[in-house]
Design a protein around this motif. Sequence first.
Motif, short mmCIF file in Angstrom:
data_model
loop_
_atom_site.label_atom_id
_atom_site.label_comp_id
_atom_site.label_asym_id
_atom_site.label_seq_id
_atom_site.Cartn_x
_atom_site.Cartn_y
_atom_site.Cartn_z
N PRO A 1 24.74 56.08 -29.34
CA PRO A 1 24.75 56.93 -28.14
C PRO A 1 26.07 56.90 -27.39
O PRO A 1 26.45 57.90 -26.76
CB PRO A 1 23.61 56.35 -27.29
CG PRO A 1 23.40 54.96 -27.82
CD PRO A 1 23.70 55.04 -29.28
N ARG B 1 28.07 59.54 -28.57
CA ARG B 1 27.32 60.81 -28.54
C ARG B 1 26.74 61.13 -29.93
O ARG B 1 26.56 62.28 -30.29
CB ARG B 1 28.19 61.95 -28.02
CG ARG B 1 28.65 61.73 -26.59
CD ARG B 1 29.79 62.65 -26.18
NE ARG B 1 29.43 64.06 -26.24
CZ ARG B 1 28.83 64.74 -25.26
NH1 ARG B 1 28.49 64.12 -24.14
NH2 ARG B 1 28.57 66.02 -25.38
N LYS C 1 21.24 60.20 -24.58
CA LYS C 1 21.04 61.50 -23.93
C LYS C 1 21.59 62.67 -24.74
O LYS C 1 21.41 63.82 -24.35
CB LYS C 1 21.70 61.49 -22.55
CG LYS C 1 21.08 60.47 -21.59
CD LYS C 1 21.75 60.51 -20.23
CE LYS C 1 21.11 59.50 -19.27
NZ LYS C 1 21.75 59.52 -17.94
N VAL C 2 22.28 62.39 -25.84
CA VAL C 2 22.84 63.44 -26.69
C VAL C 2 22.26 63.30 -28.09
O VAL C 2 22.35 62.22 -28.68
CB VAL C 2 24.38 63.36 -26.74
CG1 VAL C 2 24.94 64.38 -27.73
CG2 VAL C 2 24.98 63.58 -25.35
N SER D 1 16.38 65.85 -28.35
CA SER D 1 16.46 65.58 -26.92
C SER D 1 17.94 65.61 -26.54
O SER D 1 18.76 64.96 -27.18
CB SER D 1 15.85 64.21 -26.60
OG SER D 1 15.99 63.90 -25.23
N GLY D 2 18.30 66.38 -25.54
CA GLY D 2 19.70 66.46 -25.14
C GLY D 2 20.42 67.58 -25.86
O GLY D 2 19.84 68.61 -26.18
N VAL D 3 21.70 67.36 -26.14
CA VAL D 3 22.57 68.41 -26.67
C VAL D 3 22.78 68.24 -28.17
O VAL D 3 22.96 67.13 -28.66
CB VAL D 3 23.93 68.40 -25.94
CG1 VAL D 3 24.88 69.42 -26.54
CG2 VAL D 3 23.73 68.67 -24.45
N ALA E 1 16.90 70.66 -23.74
CA ALA E 1 17.90 70.57 -24.81
C ALA E 1 18.78 71.81 -24.82
O ALA E 1 18.39 72.89 -24.37
CB ALA E 1 17.20 70.40 -26.16
N SER F 1 9.56 67.57 -21.83
CA SER F 1 10.08 66.31 -22.35
C SER F 1 8.98 65.28 -22.56
O SER F 1 9.00 64.52 -23.54
CB SER F 1 11.16 65.75 -21.41
OG SER F 1 10.65 65.59 -20.11
#
Length: 263
Positions: free
Chosen positions: A25, A28, A62-63, A109-111, A132, A188
């Motif tokens: 993480p 990323r 988070k990515v 989840s995230g980008v 997302a 989520s």
Amino acid sequence: MTEATDAPVRVHTEHGIATITLNQPAQRNSLSMAMLESLSGVLTDLGRDGGTRVVVLAAAGKVFCAGHDLREMHEQIDSHDFQLKLFQQCSKVMQQIVNLPKPVIARVSGVATAAGCQLVASCDLAVAERGARFATPGVNIGLFCSTPMVALSRNISRKHALEMLLTGELISAERAEQIGLINRAVASEALDETVYGMAATIAGKSGHTLRIGKEAFYRQLEMSLDQAYDYTAHVMAENMQANDAREGISAFLDKRAPDWQHR
């Protein structure tokens, strides 16, 4: 099978569902050469694991995945050999996902951008939280997302794919669902329930039948209509000889649950 907690990729298997977690993480979850090689090894192992019915591809942090590691690429910017090996290794991993004899579900989840978006598009199914975001933004830095384009253009229409590739703009999970990049955009708090509910449903089928069906699906896509029907007629006739097809039909006629032998 379980990997070390500090490995680029972690694997946990339960009830026939193997979860692969991208585990960097702080970077990323970028697809560095080390990440790609680790992911490739895990996919090879899971392909041979008779106990695994379904694979879930997830990510820590988070990515989901920010694509290739631009810092690593920049450090090797004058090495054409390195760049070619990197993109070839990435292409190998994407094809491993498609050719894996078990369904692969992306849990987003995230980008997910650039090669990270390619990763999602390469999976058989994809579920994302509503927050997302997806993009193929290479055009913004002078590096067109040519390899991500391969997976993207095989999952969504030409105009939608080219819009993402030419603008480089982020799209929402809802938009990704509308254009067919993902199957579902969910709250989520419902992400795991949806992903693992889907995985459990699939894992309850005959593993032998799933393997036949996934392989046939991708092979017939590249054929003309008459070739596809001829090929799949042979596939179904062969499938009918399988133990699980005989058991499944008998169970249906007898109004009982099938006892899959996965062969």
